[in-house]
Enzyme design. Structure first.
Site, PDB file in Angstrom:
ATOM      1  N   HIS A 181       0.762  -1.240  -0.069  1.00 37.40           N
ATOM      2  CA  HIS A 181       0.085   0.096  -0.018  1.00 37.40           C
ATOM      3  C   HIS A 181       0.880   1.435   0.043  1.00 37.40           C
ATOM      4  CE1 HIS A 181       0.399   0.281   4.359  1.00 37.40           C
ATOM      5  NE2 HIS A 181       0.356   1.361   4.179  1.00 37.40           N
ATOM      6  N   HIS A 243       7.272  -2.425   2.464  1.00 35.88           N
ATOM      7  CA  HIS A 243       7.249  -1.082   1.976  1.00 35.88           C
ATOM      8  C   HIS A 243       8.414  -0.160   1.674  1.00 35.88           C
ATOM      9  CE1 HIS A 243       3.186  -1.910   3.382  1.00 35.88           C
ATOM     10  NE2 HIS A 243       3.407  -1.916   4.607  1.00 35.88           N
ATOM     11  N   LYS A 329       7.941   0.388  16.296  1.00 34.24           N
ATOM     12  CA  LYS A 329       6.564   0.709  17.008  1.00 34.24           C
ATOM     13  C   LYS A 329       7.166   1.458  18.287  1.00 34.24           C
ATOM     14  CE  LYS A 329       4.092  -1.777  13.865  1.00 34.24           C
ATOM     15  NZ  LYS A 329       3.800  -1.033  12.711  1.00 34.24           N
TER      16      LYS A 329
HETATM   17  C1  BG6 Z   1       1.213  -1.870   7.411  1.00 33.21           C
HETATM   18  C2  BG6 Z   1       2.125  -2.684   8.611  1.00 33.21           C
HETATM   19  O1  BG6 Z   1       1.539  -2.722   6.153  1.00 33.21           O
HETATM   20  O2  BG6 Z   1       1.854  -0.456   6.900  1.00 33.21           O
HETATM   21  C3  BG6 Z   1       1.837  -2.006   9.844  1.00 33.21           C
HETATM   22  O3  BG6 Z   1       1.721  -3.843   8.534  1.00 33.21           O
HETATM   23  C4  BG6 Z   1       1.954  -0.362   9.665  1.00 33.21           C
HETATM   24  O4  BG6 Z   1       2.509  -2.428  10.925  1.00 33.21           O
HETATM   25  C5  BG6 Z   1       1.611   0.341   8.401  1.00 33.21           C
HETATM   26  O5  BG6 Z   1       1.844   0.157  10.856  1.00 33.21           O
HETATM   27  C6  BG6 Z   1       1.948   1.575   8.316  1.00 33.21           C
HETATM   28  O6  BG6 Z   1       0.953   2.141   7.065  1.00 33.21           O
HETATM   29  P1  BG6 Z   1       0.626   3.710   7.210  1.00 33.21           P
HETATM   30  O7  BG6 Z   1      -0.060   3.778   5.746  1.00 33.21           O
HETATM   31  O8  BG6 Z   1      -0.351   3.786   8.441  1.00 33.21           O
HETATM   32  O9  BG6 Z   1       1.896   4.033   7.079  1.00 33.21           O
END
Ligand code: BG6
Length: 487
Positions: A181, A243, A329
């Protein structure tokens, strides 16, 4: 209807099977995103069938979806739109089996009438993905369909290769959309626009002008209901191999020959092929104090809730330029930035004490929040007598423009693209397998986790990792119109 929604929507009505429909991602992102796509007119004709282990019926699932929207929808809920959305939701518990799922999909198709397409969203952990694929095959739902797979795609090289092979037994590669994403975030796509839509930046986008790069995604959140999943995965698999490396791909790739799936994947995969294997000596793994005492966590857990690493892309453009990545985290601030540090001038004519260089190198910073922010910091003269220099910056925020209402949330954008059959912002089997391959030295011999205090920036050794450079975060000076600070 949102501006031009019908123009960018899918050609055919869609029946979406959402496997893992009562999970955390579904609650936070997928159901709110689908609600927005449907109610803004992007998908004029859609049916959604929730599937999960929970023994709900359609009414129960509607109540679940409503609660999710009340808690997580970013826009105010309109009751008429909600009623329309509730009417397209159905639910099949996994225990009801493949035949019940097939019946529900067929009923949804009949209620639409005419030609439609199937799309399956697997929002399930890696170990449940293949059984979900088999459920779809048994329900005879493979033909005329596309499948969106959630990350992490496998847990190491062998499992990713095996997963791809088993997936290909059922679905053809062109049917598969491996979602990351971060690539759906508007600012990630803006990296491509910024780099390749302007003549100004690309000539300096290389080792001659750039000293190092940081991709830094600290998060303040803890694990909530995701502990069971996270304990088996950890920060590297959850965030980096997915990511952060994908963002690195956009940041580092050569100009593609066209803005199309194949040329973009080719260039990203070349970056991944040039990456040197991750050396465990260049990695700091951390775990926040108190993690092991949380419910569901092994009291001797070695899972990292924080990771910082240095990696290298050994090609003509980037040889010798370190890329520092960090995420974790329960950290001091939630930020998502790419920060590019430029080389300092070869010689300074400014007198000692003028302040030149005192606040680090010039930086170009991309903020990956939903609406793009970009800033360029540089030294300029402080007003008044003499020559004192200070760090100044040029800043752009999409929030200051009239386009901000058009921003699609990352999942919304990607679901829409998958429904349209557009692979441009999705990852490929080859790219993912290569990223696992470079990860194997670290996964085989991870350095011990070091404790860090919640609300800090991670274990102390992160500073040695970037020395003689420094972490860009926390920002030191106020951003325009914001409480956060930047240098
Ligand atoms: C997710 C992870 O894919 O992305 C999470 O599994 C993380 O651990 C999240 O918090 C972060 O996404 P965004 O869009 O909130 O930056």
């Amino acid at each position: 209807m949102a501006k031009n929604a019908a123009l960018v929507g899918p050609k055919f009505p869609q029946v979406l099977t959402l496997v893992g429909a009562t999970g955390d991602l579904s609650r936070r992102k997928l159901l709110p995103g689908l609600f927005h796509l449907c109610s803004a007119g992007f998908i004029p004709n859609c049916r959604i069938i929730g599937v999960s282990l929970d023994g709900l019926d359609a009414e129960g699932f509607r109540a679940f979806a409503r609660a999710a929207l009340d808690e997580f929808a970013s826009r105010k809920l309109d009751e008429t739109k909600w009623a329309n959305f509730a009417a397209i939701l159905d639910y099949v518990p996994i225990s009801a089996g493949a035949a019940a799922l097939k019946t529900a999909v067929q009923a949804a198709e009949q209620s639409i009438g005419g030609e439609c397409r199937r799309i399956h969203y697997l929002s399930v952990p890696p170990n449940a993905a293949i059984s979900a694929v088999h459920l779809l095959a048994e329900a005879d739902l493979v033909a005329n369909s596309r499948i969106i797979m959630e990350k992490p795609f496998g847990t190491d090289l062998a499992s990713a290769v095996a997963l791809n092979a088993r997936l290909h037994e059922v679905f053809a590669e062109e049917q598969i959309f491996r979602i990351d994403h971060f690539l759906g975030k508007e600012p990630a796509q803006n990296i491509l626009a910024f780099r390749f839509g302007n003549g100004l930046f690309e000539p300096i986008w290389n080792r001659n002008f750039i000293s190092h790069v940081q991709i830094d995604v600290p998060e303040t959140i803890g694990l909530g209901k995701r502990v069971a999943f996270y304990e088996t995965v950890g920060a590297y698999r959850d965030m980096v191999v997915t990511h952060l490396f994908q963002i690195l791909g956009f940041m580092a790739m050569e100009p593609p020959t066209a803005l199309e799936p194949k040329p973009i994947s080719e260039e990203k995969n070349k970056v991944f092929r040039s990456m040197l294997p991750i050396d465990p000596k260049d990695v700091v793994r951390g775990q926040y104090t108190g993690y092991r005492a949380e419910e569901g966590i092994d009291p001797e857990s070695d899972t990292e809730t924080f990771i910082a690493l240095k990696c290298a892309i050994d090609n003509w453009r980037w040889a010798g330029v370190p890329f520092f990545l960090r995420t974790g985290k329960r950290l001091a601030e939630g930020q998502r930035i790419i920060s590019i540090a430029f080389r300092e001038p070869p010689k300074s004519m400014f007198p000692a004490g003028s302040g030149v260089g005192a606040q680090g190198p010039d930086h170009l910073t991309f903020d990956l929040a939903d609406a793009t922010k970009i800033s360029l910091s540089f030294y300029g003269k402080r007003p008044g007598p003499g020559m004192r220099l200070d760090k100044l910056s040029l800043q752009f925020a999409m929030h200051d423009t009239s386009f901000v209402g058009d921003v699609l949330e990352a999942y919304e954008r990607l679901i829409l693209d998958a429904m349209r059959g557009d692979h441009t912002l999705f990852t490929t089997a080859e790219g993912i397998e290569r990223l696992w391959e470079v990860s194997m030295p670290l996964l085989d011999a991870p350095p011990p986790v070091r404790l860090y205090e919640p609300d800090s920036w991670g274990p102390k050794s992160i500073h040695q990792l970037v020395a003689p450079n420094a972490w860009r975060l926390p920002f030191e000076r106020a951003r325009r119109g914001q409480k956060t600070t930047e240098s």
